[in-house]
Design a protein around this motif. Structure first.
Motif, short mmCIF file in Angstrom:
data_model
loop_
_atom_site.label_atom_id
_atom_site.label_comp_id
_atom_site.label_asym_id
_atom_site.label_seq_id
_atom_site.Cartn_x
_atom_site.Cartn_y
_atom_site.Cartn_z
N LYS A 32 -2.02 -6.53 8.52
CA LYS A 32 -1.28 -6.93 9.70
C LYS A 32 -0.09 -7.81 9.34
O LYS A 32 -0.03 -8.40 8.27
CB LYS A 32 -2.21 -7.66 10.67
CG LYS A 32 -3.27 -6.75 11.26
CD LYS A 32 -4.03 -7.44 12.37
CE LYS A 32 -5.02 -6.48 13.02
NZ LYS A 32 -5.77 -7.12 14.13
N LYS A 33 0.84 -7.91 10.27
CA LYS A 33 2.07 -8.64 10.02
C LYS A 33 1.85 -10.15 9.95
O LYS A 33 0.84 -10.68 10.36
CB LYS A 33 3.08 -8.32 11.12
CG LYS A 33 3.44 -6.84 11.24
CD LYS A 33 4.09 -6.32 9.97
CE LYS A 33 4.60 -4.91 10.13
NZ LYS A 33 3.56 -3.90 10.27
N LEU A 34 2.85 -10.83 9.40
CA LEU A 34 2.79 -12.28 9.24
C LEU A 34 2.76 -13.02 10.57
O LEU A 34 3.19 -12.51 11.60
CB LEU A 34 4.03 -12.75 8.48
CG LEU A 34 4.23 -12.30 7.04
CD1 LEU A 34 5.63 -12.69 6.58
CD2 LEU A 34 3.19 -12.94 6.15
N GLU A 78 0.85 -1.19 0.00
CA GLU A 78 0.00 0.00 0.00
C GLU A 78 0.89 1.24 0.00
O GLU A 78 2.00 1.22 0.55
CB GLU A 78 -0.93 0.01 1.21
CG GLU A 78 -0.20 0.08 2.54
CD GLU A 78 -1.14 0.03 3.73
OE1 GLU A 78 -2.36 -0.05 3.50
OE2 GLU A 78 -0.66 0.09 4.87
N PRO A 79 0.43 2.34 -0.61
CA PRO A 79 1.24 3.56 -0.65
C PRO A 79 1.17 4.30 0.69
O PRO A 79 0.13 4.33 1.35
CB PRO A 79 0.58 4.37 -1.76
CG PRO A 79 -0.84 3.92 -1.77
CD PRO A 79 -0.82 2.47 -1.39
N GLU A 83 6.02 9.40 -1.97
CA GLU A 83 5.09 8.29 -1.82
C GLU A 83 5.89 7.00 -1.95
O GLU A 83 6.60 6.80 -2.95
CB GLU A 83 4.01 8.34 -2.91
CG GLU A 83 3.01 9.48 -2.74
CD GLU A 83 2.11 9.29 -1.53
OE1 GLU A 83 1.54 8.18 -1.38
OE2 GLU A 83 2.01 10.23 -0.72
N ALA A 84 5.82 6.13 -0.95
CA ALA A 84 6.57 4.88 -0.96
C ALA A 84 5.61 3.71 -0.70
O ALA A 84 4.42 3.91 -0.49
CB ALA A 84 7.67 4.91 0.09
N GLN A 85 6.14 2.50 -0.71
CA GLN A 85 5.32 1.30 -0.55
C GLN A 85 5.67 0.57 0.75
O GLN A 85 6.84 0.47 1.11
CB GLN A 85 5.54 0.34 -1.73
CG GLN A 85 5.17 0.91 -3.09
CD GLN A 85 3.67 1.05 -3.25
OE1 GLN A 85 2.90 0.17 -2.86
NE2 GLN A 85 3.26 2.15 -3.83
N ARG A 86 4.65 0.04 1.42
CA ARG A 86 4.87 -0.82 2.58
C ARG A 86 3.86 -1.97 2.52
O ARG A 86 2.85 -1.87 1.82
CB ARG A 86 4.73 -0.06 3.89
CG ARG A 86 3.32 0.35 4.23
CD ARG A 86 3.25 1.05 5.58
NE ARG A 86 1.89 1.47 5.87
CZ ARG A 86 1.55 2.31 6.84
NH1 ARG A 86 2.50 2.82 7.62
NH2 ARG A 86 0.29 2.65 7.04
#
Length: 210
Positions: free
Chosen positions: A71-73, A52-53, A64-67
């Motif tokens: 929720k986490k694994l 998601e941006p 604008e970056a991506q993550r």
């Protein structure tokens, strides 16, 4: 339709697996290599996680970056051998939650017997990686995935070092929605339920037991 099976044929994975197969590989070396391969397999199995941006400030400008979205694994090793993957995977995904599924294979019947289960309460909201170095009869994998589903898990992926065709077929039959990642698919199972040519009992080789 059965879930996909992905063989991770990266040269580093294949080289490390060959060293581990050698019966002269030490307990320390085996454990270290399993951790290293765990990290490499984690890289492959998480390749399609949604992004998601987000807006961030670098030292130079706003961008604008991506993550990773959501929720986490959750890493869910099947005790005891599955723990061998943990350190390597956590070094790549340090914020992951960890579930523990205690299952052993009855030496007479080869059936899975559960003795412990502890997991985050929100499994339904997370991607769960089920970890076990060997997919042989698949009885342990089928049982562990069933227990995780009972507790709400919906997005599950199975990660192993070696798989037998019999184990793949059994897991796909029981849980056709769970894709499989492995470093190799070996020839067959012997009469004792061991993968051939395989590498022996992964738990024993990790911990120096018999």
């Amino acid at each position: 339709m059965n879930a996909t099976v992905t063989v991770v044929d990266h040269p580093l994975v294949q080289h490390k697996l060959t060293v581990m197969r050698d019966r002269d590989c030490s307990t320390k070396g085996f454990r270290q290599l399993l951790n290293e391969i765990g990290m490499l397999l984690a890289y492959e199995v998480t390749r399609d996680l949604p992004l998601e941006p987000v807006s961030i400030e670098t030292p130079v400008a706003r961008m604008e970056a991506q993550r990773i979205q959501g929720k986490k694994l959750v890493l869910a090793p099947i005790l005891r051998a599955g723990v061998g993957f943990l350190d390597g995977m956590l070094s790549l995904v340090p914020s992951a939650r960890v579930a523990h599924v205690g299952i052993y294979r009855d030496p007479e019947t080869l059936e899975a017997v559960e003795y412990y289960f502890k997991a985050p309460s929100d499994l339904a909201d997370r991607t769960v990686l089920v970890l076990d170095p060997m997919l042989a009869t698949a009885n342990s994998a089928v049982s562990a995935i069933g227990q995780l589903k009972k507790r709400g898990a919906r997005d599950l992926r199975f990660v192993c070092l070696l798989a037998a065709p019999e184990g793949i077929a059994r897991l796909q039959s029981a849980h056709p929605d769970v894709p499989i990642w492995t470093a190799a698919i070996d020839s067959h199972l012997n009469d004792h339920g061991y993968i051939v040519p395989g590498l022996g009992d992964a738990g024993d080789r990790m911990y120096g037991t018999r």
